[in-house]
Design a protein around this motif. Sequence first.
Motif, short mmCIF file in Angstrom:
data_model
loop_
_atom_site.label_atom_id
_atom_site.label_comp_id
_atom_site.label_asym_id
_atom_site.label_seq_id
_atom_site.Cartn_x
_atom_site.Cartn_y
_atom_site.Cartn_z
N GLU A 308 -3.64 2.16 5.12
CA GLU A 308 -2.29 1.66 4.81
C GLU A 308 -2.21 1.19 3.40
O GLU A 308 -1.11 1.35 2.64
CB GLU A 308 -1.77 0.20 5.86
N TYR A 309 -3.22 0.60 2.91
CA TYR A 309 -3.47 0.10 1.45
C TYR A 309 -3.21 1.17 0.44
O TYR A 309 -2.75 1.25 -0.46
CB TYR A 309 -4.72 -0.77 1.03
N LYS A 312 0.28 2.61 0.24
CA LYS A 312 1.12 1.78 -0.27
C LYS A 312 1.05 1.67 -1.67
O LYS A 312 1.92 1.69 -2.55
CB LYS A 312 0.85 0.41 0.29
N ARG A 313 -0.18 1.90 -2.25
CA ARG A 313 -0.52 1.92 -3.69
C ARG A 313 -0.04 3.30 -4.32
O ARG A 313 0.00 3.42 -5.70
CB ARG A 313 -1.85 1.61 -3.98
#
Length: 342
Positions: A308-309, A312-313
């Motif tokens: 998810e990280y 998102k980035r």
Amino acid sequence: MRSIKSLSLMLLMATIPFVQSCVVKKNQKQQQAKKVIVAYVTSWTSVMPDPKHITHLNYAFGHVNDTFNGIRINNPERLRNLTELKSTAPDLKILISIGGWGSGKFSEMAASDTGRTKFADDCLRVIKEFNLDGIDIDWEYPTNKSAGISSSPEDTKNYTLMMKAIRNRIGKQKLLTLASSPDAHYIDFKAIQPVIDFVNIMTYDMGNPPHHHAGLFRSKYTKWISADEAVTAHVKAGIPIQQLVLGIPFYGHGKNGIKGYIDYKEVVKLTGFKTLWDDDAKVPYLENDKGELVCTYENPESIQIKCEYLLKRGMLGAMYWDYAGDTEEGTLRKAVYAGINK
């Protein structure tokens, strides 16, 4: 009564939002399809990876040869067997990773134009001979001899020249990637950025118990650096976020009765420990009856959060070391695949 022309215009205007929505969804799917899942597969294991859960396979390892002008491949027959996966998975990209911790002779090879040129020539030979899609460089690390290898203050400059020589020799259609230290040291990333495809950040081994070795964010158990800080360091060093791949370990580090290096498939078999969660670092750990952190590792939950990280980035994808550390049923690799293709 409205004219046929005006009705046609109204119909056209009404369909524009729908068409735009379709285009956006198509572009989103195309962007999602471009994400990579890189699995390191070693020469000393026998498991055959399932291509449906990965996009790239990095074979570990090749090494700079003793005459500093070519490549020596560990267990070449296993590499040939792995390339046969392409017969049923033609989109799978297979690269040979050259280097690894303790793999030297890079400094000597890269120090001269002759050495770099001959090495680049051999990269092309290996690509052709084994039907590969590219080269992954895992020099750990230029200018640093902590792994027991030779080094020189000129290594960083020569690393750039080496990467340019490889790119020039293998052409633009083949992949050129690298593994890098979490702190983004040792390499001139701005100089190599135009000639590489992406960077696999080794966001693991960042600590041993009582510290995490792959914490996503900083917590009281962070020893050196977090994965988030490592990503930011690489962006600051000159690599666009869309060329960065986040490393995920399929192993842990232990102490006090737990092996220093322990595959995930062995971690899940441990008994007599309490499983805890660090909500700051977003990773699990094991604690003994004395309240000590004795094993740091990853699980499906921490992998989901890492995916998810990185999405998102805007990162390119995920990488993991190594495929054989997973359970037989593929607990972690399935978690990576599900997280990237959420």
